[in-house]
Design an enzyme around this catalytic site. Structure first.
Site, PDB file in Angstrom:
ATOM      1  N   ARG A  15       0.825  -1.202   0.000  1.00 48.58           N
ATOM      2  CA  ARG A  15       0.000   0.000   0.000  1.00 48.58           C
ATOM      3  C   ARG A  15       0.864   1.259   0.000  1.00 48.58           C
ATOM      4  NH1 ARG A  15      -3.903  -1.506   4.954  1.00 48.58           N
ATOM      5  NH2 ARG A  15      -2.015  -2.639   5.559  1.00 48.58           N
ATOM      6  N   LYS A  75       1.557   1.463   7.433  1.00 48.88           N
ATOM      7  CA  LYS A  75       1.794   0.577   8.567  1.00 48.88           C
ATOM      8  C   LYS A  75       2.762   1.196   9.569  1.00 48.88           C
ATOM      9  CE  LYS A  75       0.250  -2.713   9.359  1.00 48.88           C
ATOM     10  NZ  LYS A  75      -1.009  -2.867  10.152  1.00 48.88           N
ATOM     11  N   TYR A  94      -0.971   4.007  10.778  1.00 47.19           N
ATOM     12  CA  TYR A  94      -1.471   3.025  11.739  1.00 47.19           C
ATOM     13  C   TYR A  94      -0.334   2.652  12.678  1.00 47.19           C
ATOM     14  CZ  TYR A  94      -5.655   2.189   8.888  1.00 47.19           C
ATOM     15  OH  TYR A  94      -6.843   2.328   8.207  1.00 47.19           O
ATOM     16  N   HIS A  96      -1.152   0.724  16.214  1.00 43.62           N
ATOM     17  CA  HIS A  96      -1.554  -0.474  16.968  1.00 43.62           C
ATOM     18  C   HIS A  96      -0.520  -0.781  18.067  1.00 43.62           C
ATOM     19  CE1 HIS A  96      -4.789  -1.267  14.136  1.00 43.62           C
ATOM     20  NE2 HIS A  96      -3.939  -1.166  13.141  1.00 43.62           N
ATOM     21  N   GLU A 118      -5.871   4.602  13.713  1.00 42.88           N
ATOM     22  CA  GLU A 118      -6.903   3.746  14.300  1.00 42.88           C
ATOM     23  C   GLU A 118      -7.548   4.307  15.556  1.00 42.88           C
ATOM     24  OE1 GLU A 118      -3.084   2.306  16.283  1.00 42.88           O
ATOM     25  OE2 GLU A 118      -3.682   3.000  14.281  1.00 42.88           O
ATOM     26  N   SER A 220     -23.727 -11.850  22.556  1.00 38.84           N
ATOM     27  CA  SER A 220     -22.477 -12.564  22.831  1.00 38.84           C
ATOM     28  C   SER A 220     -22.262 -12.765  24.329  1.00 38.84           C
ATOM     29  CB  SER A 220     -21.287 -11.785  22.250  1.00 38.84           C
ATOM     30  OG  SER A 220     -20.084 -12.483  22.473  1.00 38.84           O
ATOM     31  N   LEU A 240     -13.070  -5.286  18.513  1.00 43.72           N
ATOM     32  CA  LEU A 240     -12.175  -4.129  18.611  1.00 43.72           C
ATOM     33  C   LEU A 240     -12.490  -3.323  19.857  1.00 43.72           C
ATOM     34  CD1 LEU A 240     -10.061  -2.154  17.322  1.00 43.72           C
ATOM     35  CD2 LEU A 240     -12.026  -0.960  16.332  1.00 43.72           C
ATOM     36  N   ASP A 270      -3.953  -7.353  14.828  1.00 42.19           N
ATOM     37  CA  ASP A 270      -3.204  -6.096  14.975  1.00 42.19           C
ATOM     38  C   ASP A 270      -3.223  -5.609  16.416  1.00 42.19           C
ATOM     39  OD1 ASP A 270      -2.018  -5.393  12.593  1.00 42.19           O
ATOM     40  OD2 ASP A 270      -3.803  -4.443  11.783  1.00 42.19           O
TER      41      ASP A 270
END
Length: 373
Positions: A15, A75, A94, A96, A118, A220, A240, A270
């Protein structure tokens, strides 16, 4: 502002942080853009297109890291890239950080100011810079899972949608956010029997209405996860907690009880993964087997379709890049509380409480930092 875009060096990551149309907008507003030669090769864009958009193409990443005031990536910086970052420089990508203490430590030590895609929050409370890649990852999860279900890949030898006279595969999607919604849509569209679990009743009602009975939308709990997992051939982890490590919703003990050839696709990898037996994998070596269960845990899933992903990501990130370039990070974040949530690291200070708790590090509220100077 002088903006730099190096090539991504993570395993099979193609990317591009900026596409030519984004470069053109930045240059039109008076900014300078440096891109590394070959930046767009993985998305079918050559250097000449970047030059035509107004960028200056440099032959090596080191010069971009050395000259740029703002670095735009896709990334998280890899271990070899972190030493190239410096105090006073702004990184927008990003990150993470929660499951990655090595990266956190590196960013704190180099003194860079880092804003993570994020954790930026939109006016509607959503995650606008994560959503495009969540859409891609959710759709890819079904594609990858279907491939893994083939017998030669360790799976149960089941066709996801079945055929006339033969039952379709059962797909369990854990999490009803953007990833889960897109995974359920694709799985149902292929003819699979789909169950989706979430803890938000309003969200379950919304999804139930949207899917009009084609997807079983369930609350859930530990019991419902267990019951549905034991029936499923494909389980997609789509949970998430923004900025925090993902909760482990499928235990190692439960994995042992799954049928041989079951496939787990952990889109939450991630953020550490939501299956206890998960560990990050790469596009070069995407799967491993635990107790007869195939695990697909690629940490940059959207990198498999870099052209689609790059253009989708740029559609979301460009307005924020333009704000940073025009206003500087302090002013841009001060004007937008949701954008402020994206600030993760500034000159040795960690600004995300969930990461600080996970890694037992000091925490500095971002609000304090934008008021300085």
């Amino acid at each position: 502002m002088l903006i730099g875009v190096p090539r991504e060096i993570k395993n099979h990551e193609y990317r591009a942080g900026l596409v030519p149309a984004s470069v053109r907008e930045l240059v039109r507003q008076g900014h300078q853009v440096l891109v590394e030669a070959g930046l767009g090769h993985g998305i079918g864009v050559d250097d000449a297109e970047y030059t035509a958009a107004g960028a200056r193409v440099l032959p090596e990443a080191g010069r971009i890291y050395g000259e740029a005031e703002l670095l735009v990536k896709v990334k998280e910086p890899q271990p070899s890239e972190i030493p190239l970052l410096r105090q006073g420089q702004l990184l927008f990508t990003y990150l993470h950080l929660a499951p990655d203490p090595q990266q956190t430590r590196g960013l704190l030590e180099c003194g860079v100011t880092a804003i993570a895609y994020e954790t930026v929050v939109g006016r509607d409370g959503g995650l606008p810079l994560l959503a495009p890649m969540s859409e891609v990852a959710g759709r890819l999860a079904v594609q990858a899972g279907a491939h893994c279900l083939e017998r030669k890949n360790g799976g149960a030898g089941v066709l996801l949608g079945g055929v006339a006279g033969v039952e379709a595969a059962k797909v369990l999607v854990i999490g009803g956010g953007t990833v889960g919604e897109n995974a359920a849509r694709i799985a149902a569209g292929l003819g699979a029997r789909v169950a989706l679990l979430d803890t938000s009743l309003p969200r379950l009602r919304q999804l139930d209405a949207q899917f009009a009975g084609r997807v079983q939308c369930l609350y859930s709990t530990e019991a419902s996860v267990e019951a549905q997992a034991l029936e499923a051939q494909l389980i997609i982890g789509a949970v998430l907690l923004p900025g925090a490590a993902a909760p482990k919703l499928v235990s190692a003990a439960l994995v042992k009880r799954l049928r041989p050839g079951t496939v787990l696709v952990d889109v939450a990898i991630d953020q550490g993964g939501c299956f206890a037996t998960s560990r990050p994998t790469t596009h070069a070596d995407p799967t491993f087997v635990v107790d007869g269960v195939v695990h697909y845990c690629v940490a940059n899933m959207p990198g498999a379709v870099p052209r689609t992903s790059s253009f989708a990501l740029n559609n979301a990130t460009l307005p924020y890049v333009l704000k940073l370039a025009a206003l500087g990070w302090r002013r841009a974040l001060r004007m937008d509380p949701g954008f402020l949530r994206g600030l993760n690291v500034h000159e040795g200070q960690l600004c995300v409480e969930a990461v600080a708790q996970a890694q037992h590090l000091p925490f500095t509220p971002a609000e304090q930092l934008i008021e300085l100077r």
